[in-house]
Design an enzyme around this catalytic site. Sequence first.
Site, PDB file in Angstrom:
ATOM      1  N   ASP A 107      37.165  45.443  22.614  1.00 38.94           N
ATOM      2  CA  ASP A 107      36.965  45.248  21.176  1.00 38.94           C
ATOM      3  C   ASP A 107      37.746  44.053  20.645  1.00 38.94           C
ATOM      4  OD1 ASP A 107      35.265  47.322  20.844  1.00 38.94           O
ATOM      5  OD2 ASP A 107      36.753  48.727  20.070  1.00 38.94           O
ATOM      6  N   LYS A 135      33.428  42.442  16.586  1.00 36.92           N
ATOM      7  CA  LYS A 135      32.955  41.454  15.615  1.00 36.92           C
ATOM      8  C   LYS A 135      33.454  40.074  15.988  1.00 36.92           C
ATOM      9  CE  LYS A 135      32.723  44.210  11.514  1.00 36.92           C
ATOM     10  NZ  LYS A 135      33.527  44.853  10.549  1.00 36.92           N
ATOM     11  N   MET A 153      42.756  50.315   8.126  1.00 39.33           N
ATOM     12  CA  MET A 153      41.578  49.622   7.571  1.00 39.33           C
ATOM     13  C   MET A 153      41.569  49.621   6.045  1.00 39.33           C
ATOM     14  SD  MET A 153      38.617  51.085  10.098  1.00 39.33           S
ATOM     15  CE  MET A 153      39.262  52.694  10.483  1.00 39.33           C
TER      16      MET A 153
HETATM   17  N1  SAH Z   1      42.336  52.630  17.453  1.00 36.33           N
HETATM   18  C1  SAH Z   1      43.187  51.771  16.658  1.00 36.33           C
HETATM   19  C2  SAH Z   1      42.730  51.712  15.226  1.00 36.33           C
HETATM   20  C3  SAH Z   1      41.370  51.092  15.057  1.00 36.33           C
HETATM   21  S1  SAH Z   1      40.897  50.969  13.381  1.00 36.33           S
HETATM   22  C4  SAH Z   1      44.630  52.269  16.750  1.00 36.33           C
HETATM   23  O1  SAH Z   1      44.875  53.361  17.267  1.00 36.33           O
HETATM   24  O2  SAH Z   1      45.541  51.530  16.348  1.00 36.33           O
HETATM   25  C5  SAH Z   1      41.400  49.317  12.997  1.00 36.33           C
HETATM   26  C6  SAH Z   1      42.591  49.332  12.084  1.00 36.33           C
HETATM   27  O3  SAH Z   1      43.765  49.596  12.832  1.00 36.33           O
HETATM   28  C7  SAH Z   1      42.847  48.013  11.416  1.00 36.33           C
HETATM   29  O4  SAH Z   1      42.030  47.823  10.282  1.00 36.33           O
HETATM   30  C8  SAH Z   1      44.305  48.175  11.026  1.00 36.33           C
HETATM   31  O5  SAH Z   1      44.446  49.003   9.903  1.00 36.33           O
HETATM   32  C9  SAH Z   1      44.853  48.944  12.218  1.00 36.33           C
HETATM   33  N2  SAH Z   1      45.464  48.049  13.214  1.00 36.33           N
HETATM   34  C10 SAH Z   1      45.120  47.913  14.494  1.00 36.33           C
HETATM   35  N3  SAH Z   1      45.938  47.030  15.125  1.00 36.33           N
HETATM   36  C11 SAH Z   1      46.833  46.626  14.211  1.00 36.33           C
HETATM   37  C12 SAH Z   1      47.946  45.738  14.227  1.00 36.33           C
HETATM   38  N4  SAH Z   1      48.316  45.080  15.330  1.00 36.33           N
HETATM   39  N5  SAH Z   1      48.630  45.556  13.077  1.00 36.33           N
HETATM   40  C13 SAH Z   1      48.308  46.211  11.948  1.00 36.33           C
HETATM   41  N6  SAH Z   1      47.269  47.056  11.872  1.00 36.33           N
HETATM   42  C14 SAH Z   1      46.540  47.275  12.982  1.00 36.33           C
END
Ligand code: SAH
Length: 291
Positions: free
Chosen positions: A54, A76, A191
Amino acid sequence: MSAGKQITLNTIFAGMADLESGWVWLAGAGPGDPGLVSLLTLKALQQADVVVYDALVGQGVLDMAGEQAVLEFAGKRGGQPSAKQADISDRLVQHATSGKKVLRLKGGDPFVFGRGGEEARHLVEAKIPFRVVPGITAGIGGLAYAGIPVTDRHTNSAVTFLTGHGEDGGLSKDIDWDALAKSSPVIVVYMALSRIKQMTEQFLRSGRRPDEAVAVISKASTPDQRVLETTLARAAEDVAKAKMVAPAMIVLGENTKLRAGLDWQGAMAGRILDADLSGIIPQGKVPPKGC
Ligand code: SAH
């Protein structure tokens, strides 16, 4: 470890499961720092014939793939809509059916707001054997990189993880916002940047204090990490002013104030940490015994 004992990655890997032909491993890559990848995910990166990844998976993690691995992007890019979920699931099934060792790699943890469950169900339907390898989720590890404990017995003994995305461009309708605002001392929102105004207004309507401490963490655990400390009433405006970018987490609650004493990354860059947080942690509040 006893003195002189040699330990290599191969020795460590030997005691772990193998990613076999015809299997799919659904694994988490953590929030960004390649060092936060688990040993099992690293082993899978080394063994995979194909890695379907992803947008949130960083180059540093992909660089750990073996030479034979074909890297397939499934997120994306350049404003294009993301590959359809059904197409991604079908692709995993096709690769596995053709005898490949398939690594499905997602940012953070595959089962936290990552549609990992949907993909796994698709594999079950298609009778493809699979394993789930958890990852460090942004809502916990990302906060740690900002010096914010997701729980601390002085500030919160509960936490809620929430997504800012509802079905139709608004906030989730299946959440009882008033109940959530009342019951959860700390709320960690994934998000949320695009809905930050709607969300902060909703929390204010539901009774959270305008001066409640809020932290916004962008690109946590990457070299571009930025953290904004603000309040619930000012958050939307401050995020726009500071041009905070996705991916970002929003954290509401007293635990965010602990950053003043625990911003270890800031300390490496010269920030003086406040060891005495008595001005931050409510006094007179006796912390619960234990944990
Ligand atoms: N599965 C992922 C979440 C996916 S949804 C997890 O467990 O972290 C995507 C959201 O995750 C983003 O919009 C943001 O809110 C958060 N996110 C993922 N990586 C991030 C990062 N390095 N820093 C801040 N927010 C992050």
